[in-house]
Design a protein around this motif. Sequence first.
Motif, PDB file in Angstrom:
ATOM      1  N   ILE A 287       0.846  -1.196   0.000  1.00 42.14           N
ATOM      2  CA  ILE A 287       0.000   0.000   0.000  1.00 42.14           C
ATOM      3  C   ILE A 287       0.882   1.247   0.000  1.00 42.14           C
ATOM      4  O   ILE A 287       1.962   1.262   0.606  1.00 42.14           O
ATOM      5  CB  ILE A 287      -0.956  -0.025   1.214  1.00 42.14           C
ATOM      6  N   GLU A 288       0.439   2.283  -0.708  1.00 40.54           N
ATOM      7  CA  GLU A 288       1.203   3.520  -0.782  1.00 40.54           C
ATOM      8  C   GLU A 288       1.237   4.195   0.584  1.00 40.54           C
ATOM      9  O   GLU A 288       0.284   4.093   1.377  1.00 40.54           O
ATOM     10  CB  GLU A 288       0.566   4.448  -1.820  1.00 40.54           C
ATOM     11  N   ASP A 289       2.342   4.907   0.848  1.00 41.68           N
ATOM     12  CA  ASP A 289       2.537   5.469   2.183  1.00 41.68           C
ATOM     13  C   ASP A 289       1.473   6.489   2.585  1.00 41.68           C
ATOM     14  O   ASP A 289       1.221   6.677   3.780  1.00 41.68           O
ATOM     15  CB  ASP A 289       3.938   6.074   2.329  1.00 41.68           C
ATOM     16  N   VAL A 290       0.821   7.118   1.609  1.00 39.49           N
ATOM     17  CA  VAL A 290      -0.217   8.108   1.959  1.00 39.49           C
ATOM     18  C   VAL A 290      -1.407   7.462   2.666  1.00 39.49           C
ATOM     19  O   VAL A 290      -2.192   8.140   3.322  1.00 39.49           O
ATOM     20  CB  VAL A 290      -0.714   8.876   0.709  1.00 39.49           C
ATOM     21  N   TYR A 291      -1.554   6.151   2.534  1.00 38.55           N
ATOM     22  CA  TYR A 291      -2.651   5.441   3.185  1.00 38.55           C
ATOM     23  C   TYR A 291      -2.207   4.729   4.465  1.00 38.55           C
ATOM     24  O   TYR A 291      -2.994   4.005   5.078  1.00 38.55           O
ATOM     25  CB  TYR A 291      -3.256   4.402   2.237  1.00 38.55           C
ATOM     26  N   TRP A 292      -0.956   4.925   4.856  1.00 40.39           N
ATOM     27  CA  TRP A 292      -0.387   4.132   5.941  1.00 40.39           C
ATOM     28  C   TRP A 292      -1.015   4.437   7.299  1.00 40.39           C
ATOM     29  O   TRP A 292      -1.208   3.551   8.132  1.00 40.39           O
ATOM     30  CB  TRP A 292       1.124   4.346   5.985  1.00 40.39           C
TER      31      TRP A 292
ATOM     32  N   ASP B 243       5.608  -9.524   9.015  1.00 35.33           N
ATOM     33  CA  ASP B 243       6.655  -8.571   8.668  1.00 35.33           C
ATOM     34  C   ASP B 243       6.025  -7.318   8.060  1.00 35.33           C
ATOM     35  O   ASP B 243       4.970  -7.392   7.413  1.00 35.33           O
ATOM     36  CB  ASP B 243       7.629  -9.198   7.655  1.00 35.33           C
ATOM     37  N   ILE B 244       6.662  -6.179   8.292  1.00 41.05           N
ATOM     38  CA  ILE B 244       6.293  -4.925   7.630  1.00 41.05           C
ATOM     39  C   ILE B 244       7.579  -4.286   7.125  1.00 41.05           C
ATOM     40  O   ILE B 244       8.539  -4.126   7.888  1.00 41.05           O
ATOM     41  CB  ILE B 244       5.565  -3.949   8.581  1.00 41.05           C
ATOM     42  N   MET B 245       7.602  -3.948   5.847  1.00 46.40           N
ATOM     43  CA  MET B 245       8.814  -3.338   5.300  1.00 46.40           C
ATOM     44  C   MET B 245       8.455  -2.157   4.401  1.00 46.40           C
ATOM     45  O   MET B 245       7.355  -2.102   3.825  1.00 46.40           O
ATOM     46  CB  MET B 245       9.647  -4.361   4.522  1.00 46.40           C
ATOM     47  N   ILE B 246       9.381  -1.201   4.303  1.00 50.45           N
ATOM     48  CA  ILE B 246       9.219  -0.044   3.426  1.00 50.45           C
ATOM     49  C   ILE B 246       9.980  -0.319   2.135  1.00 50.45           C
ATOM     50  O   ILE B 246      11.129  -0.776   2.163  1.00 50.45           O
ATOM     51  CB  ILE B 246       9.768   1.235   4.095  1.00 50.45           C
ATOM     52  N   ILE B 247       9.324  -0.071   1.006  1.00 47.72           N
ATOM     53  CA  ILE B 247       9.977  -0.314  -0.282  1.00 47.72           C
ATOM     54  C   ILE B 247       9.847   0.923  -1.172  1.00 47.72           C
ATOM     55  O   ILE B 247       8.879   1.667  -1.096  1.00 47.72           O
ATOM     56  CB  ILE B 247       9.402  -1.559  -0.994  1.00 47.72           C
ATOM     57  N   GLU B 248      10.856   1.122  -2.022  1.00 51.56           N
ATOM     58  CA  GLU B 248      10.869   2.252  -2.944  1.00 51.56           C
ATOM     59  C   GLU B 248       9.998   1.948  -4.153  1.00 51.56           C
ATOM     60  O   GLU B 248       9.798   0.792  -4.534  1.00 51.56           O
ATOM     61  CB  GLU B 248      12.307   2.520  -3.416  1.00 51.56           C
ATOM     62  N   ASP B 249       9.491   3.011  -4.742  1.00 46.30           N
ATOM     63  CA  ASP B 249       8.685   2.875  -5.954  1.00 46.30           C
ATOM     64  C   ASP B 249       9.528   2.315  -7.093  1.00 46.30           C
ATOM     65  O   ASP B 249      10.673   2.719  -7.290  1.00 46.30           O
ATOM     66  CB  ASP B 249       8.115   4.236  -6.356  1.00 46.30           C
ATOM     67  N   GLN B 250       8.966   1.370  -7.829  1.00 47.58           N
ATOM     68  CA  GLN B 250       9.631   0.779  -8.983  1.00 47.58           C
ATOM     69  C   GLN B 250       8.580   0.459 -10.040  1.00 47.58           C
ATOM     70  O   GLN B 250       7.378   0.554  -9.787  1.00 47.58           O
ATOM     71  CB  GLN B 250      10.353  -0.519  -8.585  1.00 47.58           C
ATOM     72  N   ASN B 251       9.033   0.062 -11.196  1.00 45.01           N
ATOM     73  CA  ASN B 251       8.106  -0.401 -12.232  1.00 45.01           C
ATOM     74  C   ASN B 251       7.777  -1.859 -11.909  1.00 45.01           C
ATOM     75  O   ASN B 251       8.388  -2.785 -12.431  1.00 45.01           O
ATOM     76  CB  ASN B 251       8.731  -0.275 -13.622  1.00 45.01           C
ATOM     77  N   TRP B 252       6.785  -2.025 -11.016  1.00 46.55           N
ATOM     78  CA  TRP B 252       6.498  -3.363 -10.492  1.00 46.55           C
ATOM     79  C   TRP B 252       6.088  -4.329 -11.587  1.00 46.55           C
ATOM     80  O   TRP B 252       6.494  -5.494 -11.598  1.00 46.55           O
ATOM     81  CB  TRP B 252       5.388  -3.274  -9.445  1.00 46.55           C
ATOM     82  N   ASN B 253       5.267  -3.873 -12.518  1.00 44.13           N
ATOM     83  CA  ASN B 253       4.778  -4.787 -13.550  1.00 44.13           C
ATOM     84  C   ASN B 253       5.919  -5.283 -14.427  1.00 44.13           C
ATOM     85  O   ASN B 253       5.990  -6.462 -14.774  1.00 44.13           O
ATOM     86  CB  ASN B 253       3.710  -4.101 -14.405  1.00 44.13           C
TER      87      ASN B 253
END
Length: 286
Positions: free
Chosen positions: A47-52, A76-86
């Motif tokens: 989920i995007e951080d704005v909804y955290w 587990d909960i982890m923070i990940i950077e934006d990437q081209n996930w698809n």
Amino acid sequence: MADLVKKHFYKITLTIPEEFQEMSSALLSDFPFTGIEDEFDEQSFTIEDVYWDNGNIANQLLSILESTSIPAEIKDIMIIEDQNWNAIWEESLEPVQVNESIVITPIWKAHQIESPIKIIINPQMSFGTGYHSTTRMVCRKLQEYVGANSHWIDAGCGSGVLAILAEKLGASYIYAFDNDEWSIANTKENIHLNNCTSITVEQESIFSINLPQVHGIAANLYRNLLIPNIHKFAKALEDSKGVLIMSGILRFDEQEIIDCAVQHNFIHISTEYEGDWTAITMRYNP
């Protein structure tokens, strides 16, 4: 021009038994997740951080699952950077060699594959690729039992792999159904990719559907869907005394499934295992 602020995401991993994951995905579908990953006995929600909301969302997920008696804990909960996930996900998908003659391949790698039976799919991150071990086992069983001009049911068709394979093996009519509209859309897309013409696809619930008479049924469904509906499979095989291939079954549920089917006049033919999963083949024999 100022640099764009890069998005961050939170990935929440919960321990959820595999047999509850379809239900948990449905219960949590209103949350603005950017991705859901299913693994053995765990699910991850990104989920995007704005909804955290300072982590409150994780507790909301647990509260909803606990209210419906789905066992779940935060692993587990982890923070990940934006990437081209698809793009990353697509790159990770390789063609799957089911056996010496059957290959399942994503459309973007289909040109690389030469195989007697090539099943081309456009996999979807949201509900599966058709690559699960249960799918592979049922594919091998279909190769044993699908005869020329036979009629089949693909119960819980997902991406449509089993229905497509049945046609490629010689079946002249396949009825495929699923209760998920996205699965139905993807099945229709994959049918088109494989130039199939003998498959009828409908969005239906296994609990309300009336099944046609067929020679065989492939039911890749969880235990909680199989057991209450084995009587329907028996009825659909009355005329042909045909075969029922069931998967989506964990090893510790195997005997319960067999015993239930025997009570509905099925005889056990074989069980195949891959990891923690089983595929059970039975024949209707009243």
